[in-house]
Motif scaffolding. Structure first.
Motif, PDB file in Angstrom:
ATOM      1  N   ASP A  56       0.815  -1.215   0.000  1.00  0.00           N
ATOM      2  CA  ASP A  56       0.000   0.000   0.000  1.00  0.00           C
ATOM      3  C   ASP A  56       0.848   1.265   0.000  1.00  0.00           C
ATOM      4  OD1 ASP A  56      -2.399  -1.351  -0.102  1.00  0.00           O
ATOM      5  OD2 ASP A  56      -2.596  -1.473   2.064  1.00  0.00           O
ATOM      6  N   SER A  57       1.953   1.269   0.731  1.00  0.00           N
ATOM      7  CA  SER A  57       2.803   2.456   0.768  1.00  0.00           C
ATOM      8  C   SER A  57       4.254   2.058   1.040  1.00  0.00           C
ATOM      9  CB  SER A  57       2.332   3.437   1.843  1.00  0.00           C
ATOM     10  OG  SER A  57       2.533   2.886   3.116  1.00  0.00           O
ATOM     11  N   SER A  59       7.789   4.036   2.384  1.00  0.00           N
ATOM     12  CA  SER A  59       8.388   5.274   2.893  1.00  0.00           C
ATOM     13  C   SER A  59       9.866   5.030   3.156  1.00  0.00           C
ATOM     14  CB  SER A  59       7.683   5.733   4.161  1.00  0.00           C
ATOM     15  OG  SER A  59       7.851   4.789   5.192  1.00  0.00           O
ATOM     16  N   PRO A  87       3.629   0.804  -5.048  1.00  0.00           N
ATOM     17  CA  PRO A  87       2.312   0.510  -4.469  1.00  0.00           C
ATOM     18  C   PRO A  87       1.469  -0.276  -5.459  1.00  0.00           C
ATOM     19  CG  PRO A  87       2.914   2.784  -4.043  1.00  0.00           C
ATOM     20  CD  PRO A  87       3.939   2.233  -4.995  1.00  0.00           C
ATOM     21  N   SER A 119      -1.264  -2.777   6.802  1.00  0.00           N
ATOM     22  CA  SER A 119      -1.939  -1.498   6.587  1.00  0.00           C
ATOM     23  C   SER A 119      -3.420  -1.637   6.899  1.00  0.00           C
ATOM     24  CB  SER A 119      -1.742  -1.021   5.149  1.00  0.00           C
ATOM     25  OG  SER A 119      -2.453  -1.867   4.271  1.00  0.00           O
ATOM     26  N   GLU A 125       2.571  -1.994   4.559  1.00  0.00           N
ATOM     27  CA  GLU A 125       3.297  -0.730   4.539  1.00  0.00           C
ATOM     28  C   GLU A 125       4.768  -1.050   4.751  1.00  0.00           C
ATOM     29  OE1 GLU A 125       1.695   1.795   7.538  1.00  0.00           O
ATOM     30  OE2 GLU A 125      -0.212   2.039   6.489  1.00  0.00           O
TER      31      GLU A 125
END
Length: 145
Positions: A56-57, A59, A87, A119, A125
């Motif tokens: 989903d993400s 970082s 993603p 997530s 995530e």
């Protein structure tokens, strides 16, 4: 109807009985060795709980950024390119481990670590933590003067 009139099939008795014996072995509590079901569940199910889930993400965070924000951005971009995760793609722990190994070759990086969390949407995530070397310096003299 006599028995001889039924069509004969060659069937190995062992192969035909195998699924029934396995089902019997796993369903009768007295036949399973103590702790076997717990070891099986912990060993296989928990080995890679996020494998195959959608990402989903992603970082990337530098734990000790330099004052030069352009250098920090170049390091983040280099790590993002080395990861090759996007993603919507499926998560693979082996792929992330190999990509982090390639990203460790980027100049100025001391250590890389990643953290994978579930997530809210049911995916994954991925958070990558980058620690720069103490002697990391931005490139001097970039561009034309």
């Amino acid at each position: 109807m006599p028995f001889s009139s039924f069509p004969r099939r060659r069937l190995c008795c062992r192969a035909a009985a195998r699924p029934a014996l396995v089902a019997l072995f796993l369903t009768v509590p007295g036949l399973v060795p103590a702790g076997f079901d717990q070891a099986l569940a912990q060993g296989i199910a928990d080995a890679q709980p996020f494998s195959g889930r959608a990402i989903d993400s992603i970082s990337i965070r530098i734990t000790n950024p330099l004052a030069d924000s352009a250098f920090n951005s170049r390091v983040e971009d280099g790590v993002r390119r080395a990861l090759r995760l996007f993603p919507g793609s499926s998560y693979s722990d082996e792929q992330v481990t190999l990509a982090l190994g390639a990203a460790r070759c980027i100049a100025g990086i001391a250590t890389l670590d990643h953290e994978t969390l579930p997530s809210a949407a049911g995916g994954v995530e991925v958070s990558v933590l980058v620690t720069l070397r103490e002697d990391a310096q931005p490139d001097a003299g970039r561009g034309m003067a």
